[in-house]
Design a protein around this motif. Structure first.
Motif, PDB file in Angstrom:
ATOM      1  N   LYS A   1       1.213  -1.515  -0.091  1.00  0.00           N
ATOM      2  CA  LYS A   1      -0.234   0.427  -0.048  1.00  0.00           C
ATOM      3  C   LYS A   1       0.627   1.560   0.416  1.00  0.00           C
ATOM      4  N   ILE A   2       2.365   1.186   1.174  1.00  0.00           N
ATOM      5  CA  ILE A   2       2.874   2.434   1.207  1.00  0.00           C
ATOM      6  C   ILE A   2       3.631   3.096  -0.219  1.00  0.00           C
TER       7      ILE A   2
ATOM      8  N   GLU B   1       2.289   1.823  -3.573  1.00  0.00           N
ATOM      9  CA  GLU B   1       1.793   2.662  -4.732  1.00  0.00           C
ATOM     10  C   GLU B   1       1.749   3.962  -4.260  1.00  0.00           C
ATOM     11  N   ASN B   2       1.512   4.182  -2.945  1.00  0.00           N
ATOM     12  CA  ASN B   2       0.791   6.108  -2.527  1.00  0.00           C
ATOM     13  C   ASN B   2       2.379   6.688  -2.396  1.00  0.00           C
ATOM     14  N   GLU B   3       2.639   7.898  -3.920  1.00  0.00           N
ATOM     15  CA  GLU B   3       3.425   8.474  -3.651  1.00  0.00           C
ATOM     16  C   GLU B   3       3.496   9.250  -3.093  1.00  0.00           C
ATOM     17  N   ASN B   4       3.045  10.495  -2.895  1.00  0.00           N
ATOM     18  CA  ASN B   4       2.746  11.292  -2.128  1.00  0.00           C
ATOM     19  C   ASN B   4       2.018  11.592  -1.109  1.00  0.00           C
ATOM     20  N   GLY B   5       1.916  10.494  -0.632  1.00  0.00           N
ATOM     21  CA  GLY B   5       0.188  10.939   0.226  1.00  0.00           C
ATOM     22  C   GLY B   5       1.319  11.042   1.965  1.00  0.00           C
TER      23      GLY B   5
ATOM     24  N   SER C   1       3.587   7.787   2.059  1.00  0.00           N
ATOM     25  CA  SER C   1       4.039   7.511   1.373  1.00  0.00           C
ATOM     26  C   SER C   1       5.239   6.856   1.686  1.00  0.00           C
ATOM     27  N   LYS C   2       6.174   5.512   1.207  1.00  0.00           N
ATOM     28  CA  LYS C   2       7.028   5.398   1.602  1.00  0.00           C
ATOM     29  C   LYS C   2       8.025   6.209   1.105  1.00  0.00           C
TER      30      LYS C   2
END
Length: 263
Positions: free
Chosen positions: A36-37, A39-43, A46-47
């Motif tokens: 999940k993290i 896939e999350n690029e900017n939130g 985000s990883k």
């Protein structure tokens, strides 16, 4: 009521432990969070953001997944504690505070590191400036900086900087990588001075100007620390005076009470 809540909390803890043994041993949750993290690029989750946050605060021993699990675990524990001790209306504020508590602790630790860095950075500035004035090249002076640093975190990062310089021979890339390991204005200034000086060929003049600014910052920090020590000393003296005064007042009240009872 409290005994009932304690029993419920104990049962919940046991059930969570059983679930952990049966489900988490396959790392199902960790893998789901990792996916999940990633896939999350900017939130916020985000990883990349989490890795940058942790590395720049010197927390290179916690993975982004472990960081998220810790945040939710702390939030859950404080939620339960608030529910048991203060009531249901405090659970949400308590959980929010618990969720960000780890971040607050990390920031406080980083701020203390930054204060400790200031002494080493000033000495490194002076060392680089003196060596460059004597004709040394910037990469050679950076290698010497490792010997000057006393703070463990800074010393480790300087050692890694030297290794990068030896492998890549790319000053700007290596210095930027070194800078990414800190959230510190003093190190930002040092790295910017080195890069700009190398690009313009006027590194000695830039370091000379910046060194004076750094010394002024160090004097301000020393004055703040001196005031802090003086304030703590004054508070201790005040507490001692209040303690003595309380004992005297208690003794007087005790004597008056005894006198009145004799009448």
């Amino acid at each position: 009521m409290k005994l009932t809540m304690l029993i419920i909390s104990t049962i919940l803890s046991y059930l969570i432990f059983k679930i952990y043994k049966e489900v988490f041993k396959e790392k199902i949750v960790e893998k789901a969070i990792e996916k999940k993290i990633s896939e999350n690029e900017n939130g916020y989750f985000s990883k990349k953001r989490i890795e940058k946050f942790l590395i720049s605060r010197g927390i290179d021993y916690i993975s982004p997944v472990s960081y998220i699990i810790l945040k939710f675990a702390i939030a859950f524990m404080i939620l339960v504690m608030c529910f048991m001790e203060l009531g249901i209306y405090t659970t949400i504020p308590g959980a929010v505070i618990g969720f960000f508590l780890l971040d607050i602790m990390i920031e406080l630790s980083n701020n203390q590191d930054n204060k400790n860095f200031s002494y080493d950075i000033v000495r490194i500035f002076d060392s680089i400036r003196i060596q460059i004035s004597a004709g040394a090249y910037i990469t050679d002076t950076l290698k010497e900086s490792y010997l000057i640093a006393r703070h463990k975190r800074l010393k480790k990062a300087l050692s890694e900087l030297n290794a990068d310089l030896m492998l890549t021979n790319d000053l700007e890339e290596s210095v930027n990588k070194f800078n990414s390991k800190f959230k510190c204005k003093y190190i930002d200034t040092l790295c910017l001075s080195i890069i700009q000086g190398d690009e313009t060929g006027q590194i000695n003049r830039i370091l000379e100007d910046t060194s004076e600014s750094m010394k002024e910052i160090q004097r301000i920090i020393q004055n703040e620390e001196k005031k802090s020590v003086e304030l703590k000393s004054s508070m201790i003296q005040l507490l001692v005076y209040l303690g003595v005064l309380a004992i005297v007042v208690f003794g007087l009240i005790n004597q008056l009470t005894s006198g009145l009872s004799d009448l």
